[in-house]
Scaffold this motif. Structure first.
Motif, PDB file in Angstrom:
ATOM      1  N   ILE A  45      -8.829  -4.165  -4.580  1.00 30.83           N
ATOM      2  CA  ILE A  45      -7.623  -5.077  -4.062  1.00 30.83           C
ATOM      3  C   ILE A  45      -8.046  -6.610  -4.306  1.00 30.83           C
ATOM      4  O   ILE A  45      -7.410  -7.188  -4.895  1.00 30.83           O
ATOM      5  N   GLU A  46      -9.270  -7.193  -3.754  1.00 32.33           N
ATOM      6  CA  GLU A  46      -9.826  -8.368  -3.786  1.00 32.33           C
ATOM      7  C   GLU A  46      -9.818  -8.820  -5.490  1.00 32.33           C
ATOM      8  O   GLU A  46      -9.296  -9.793  -6.202  1.00 32.33           O
ATOM      9  N   HIS A  47     -10.091  -7.804  -6.424  1.00 35.29           N
ATOM     10  CA  HIS A  47     -10.348  -8.160  -7.809  1.00 35.29           C
ATOM     11  C   HIS A  47      -9.138  -8.319  -8.608  1.00 35.29           C
ATOM     12  O   HIS A  47      -8.641  -9.096  -9.419  1.00 35.29           O
ATOM     13  N   ALA A  48      -7.985  -7.332  -8.006  1.00 33.98           N
ATOM     14  CA  ALA A  48      -6.680  -7.372  -8.623  1.00 33.98           C
ATOM     15  C   ALA A  48      -5.984  -8.975  -8.184  1.00 33.98           C
ATOM     16  O   ALA A  48      -5.178  -9.385  -9.219  1.00 33.98           O
ATOM     17  N   LEU A  49      -6.322  -9.421  -7.034  1.00 32.33           N
ATOM     18  CA  LEU A  49      -5.776 -10.619  -6.582  1.00 32.33           C
ATOM     19  C   LEU A  49      -6.294 -11.855  -7.360  1.00 32.33           C
ATOM     20  O   LEU A  49      -6.063 -12.912  -7.185  1.00 32.33           O
TER      21      LEU A  49
ATOM     22  N   ALA B 222      -1.035  -1.012  -4.545  1.00 33.90           N
ATOM     23  CA  ALA B 222      -2.076  -0.150  -4.606  1.00 33.90           C
ATOM     24  C   ALA B 222      -1.932   1.107  -4.095  1.00 33.90           C
ATOM     25  O   ALA B 222      -1.037   1.616  -3.360  1.00 33.90           O
ATOM     26  N   PHE B 223      -2.192   2.060  -5.041  1.00 31.11           N
ATOM     27  CA  PHE B 223      -1.725   3.483  -4.705  1.00 31.11           C
ATOM     28  C   PHE B 223      -2.878   4.549  -4.652  1.00 31.11           C
ATOM     29  O   PHE B 223      -4.034   4.165  -4.975  1.00 31.11           O
TER      30      PHE B 223
ATOM     31  N   ALA C  81       0.140  -6.896 -10.168  1.00 28.53           N
ATOM     32  CA  ALA C  81      -1.213  -6.130 -10.302  1.00 28.53           C
ATOM     33  C   ALA C  81      -1.008  -4.914  -9.762  1.00 28.53           C
ATOM     34  O   ALA C  81      -0.999  -4.485  -8.676  1.00 28.53           O
ATOM     35  N   ARG C  82      -1.566  -3.623 -10.694  1.00 25.24           N
ATOM     36  CA  ARG C  82      -1.750  -2.339 -10.138  1.00 25.24           C
ATOM     37  C   ARG C  82      -3.211  -2.010  -9.899  1.00 25.24           C
ATOM     38  O   ARG C  82      -4.185  -2.310 -10.768  1.00 25.24           O
TER      39      ARG C  82
ATOM     40  N   LEU D 143       0.817  -1.056  -0.142  1.00 24.32           N
ATOM     41  CA  LEU D 143      -0.110   0.035  -0.035  1.00 24.32           C
ATOM     42  C   LEU D 143       0.976   1.239  -0.062  1.00 24.32           C
ATOM     43  O   LEU D 143       1.684   1.422   0.987  1.00 24.32           O
ATOM     44  N   ILE D 144       0.653   2.208  -0.829  1.00 26.31           N
ATOM     45  CA  ILE D 144       1.368   3.300  -1.196  1.00 26.31           C
ATOM     46  C   ILE D 144       0.336   4.373  -1.128  1.00 26.31           C
ATOM     47  O   ILE D 144      -0.327   4.660  -2.191  1.00 26.31           O
TER      48      ILE D 144
END
Length: 343
Positions: A247-251, A206-207, A231-232, A163-164
């Motif tokens: 984030i769930e979708h990205a993973l 995640a930005f 995954a961005r 996380l950023i």
């Protein structure tokens, strides 16, 4: 027993976790699903919230034992030659209910038959049988190859996210929410200082909205140098349940053709939702007011048939800066609410 041959394969799948509209949590689970004749077997089971015994978070020895059981190299765990095909994603307790089936050999072939919903040691096929499912006859070589490859594979899903962002309080709440549903999360301001071997443990980065494009590019370059296909996630808004959904979708590593929820767009007070099989879809709306306070509403909860659907939403729930999360048991999508001619 005579039965036409069905194809047998395996594919990664998830039981989507998340922060629900009522404030509760749903645990994230990665598992391997059974694909019969090109379609996930779970999709045939009336939107069942369940996972297979081949879950990634169980110890390796138990995972191997589950695979060997499906190969009939171990005794069935239930009477009458029955095996658990899908169980409770929260506790795996038979008392919560499970889909079971008889697995047997017929020469070189493997047969799955007599599917049933079971809550104790013995299944009542007349009362709780899935009469429209199976029997399935699988060619032995194909069946053993799929399960054998699973035992040989050392690849595990990377269920960690970096996380950023600029808002430390939001990042801390987001990290806590992710950890509560079983996803590891770490916070940093500069991924370039993170060793390559640590970067390889992340599945997504995640930005926050305040992170500039130059900073994002530098972070992604660090992952590229480490040899990580990351995954961005570009955070839509500082709303924790919304970011968790992104984030769930990205993973989600499951192949696109084997997902239930495949489309979401919201214009005005109408959501366009696309699903590939009949399933329960829950839609939650998140709205930021002028003081950046979050307002949450569950705006739809119902069964949708395969295809594209236009779902009307409460205009009050999606006015101003608003976002929508659509969720099924096997996936989640998030989208901003566009004007759509609302005026």
């Amino acid at each position: 027993m005579s039965a036409a041959y069905a194809t047998f394969d395996l594919a990664p799948a998830i039981r989507a976790g998340g922060v629900l509209a009522d404030g509760g949590y749903q645990v994230h689970r990665d598992f391997v699903d059974f694909v019969v004749d090109g379609r996930p077997l779970l999709f045939r089971l009336s939107d069942l919230d369940a996972v297979s015994p081949l879950a990634s978070d169980i110890p390796p020895a138990i995972f191997t034992a589950q695979v060997r059981a499906l190969l009939l190299e171990a005794e069935p765990p239930l009477p009458d030659g029955r095996f658990v095909i899908y169980g409770c994603p929260e506790c795996a307790d038979l008392a919560c209910g499970a889909v079971t089936a008889v697995i047997e050999r017929d020469g070189e072939d493997y047969i799955w038959r007599d599917f049933a919903w079971q809550t104790d040691e013995h299944a009542d096929l007349e009362l709780n049988g899935y009469h429209g499912i199976g029997p399935f006859r699988f060619k032995g070589a194909e069946y053993r190859a799929a399960l054998g490859a699973l035992m040989e594979s050392s690849a595990a899903p990377r269920r960690r996210v970096l996380l950023i962002g600029a808002r430390v309080a939001v990042l801390a709440k987001l990290a806590a929410a992710l950890r509560a549903i079983g996803i590891g999360a770490d916070i940093t301001q500069d991924a370039r200082a993170v060793p390559a071997e640590e970067l390889r443990g992340y599945g997504a980065v995640a930005f926050g909205r305040a992170v500039g494009e130059a900073e994002r590019a530098a972070v992604l370059e660090a992952f590229e140098r480490a040899g990580v296909d990351i995954a961005r996630v570009d955070g839509l808004a500082p709303i924790v349940p919304l970011l968790v959904a992104q984030i769930e979708h990205a993973l989600d590593r499951s192949p696109l053709p084997q997902r239930r929820l495949v489309g979401l767009a919201v214009a005005g007070s109408t959501a366009d939702v696309e699903v590939t099989s009949a399933c329960r879809v829950r839609i939650s709306a998140y709205r930021l007011d002028r003081l950046y306070r979050t307002h949450t509403r569950e705006v739809f909860d119902g069964i949708l048939e395969p295809g594209r659907h236009r779902v009307p939403l409460d205009p009050k729930a999606v006015k101003g800066e608003a976002y929508v999360v659509a969720r099924t048991t096997g996936g989640v999508l998030a989208a901003p609410v566009t004007d759509g001619g609302r005026g």
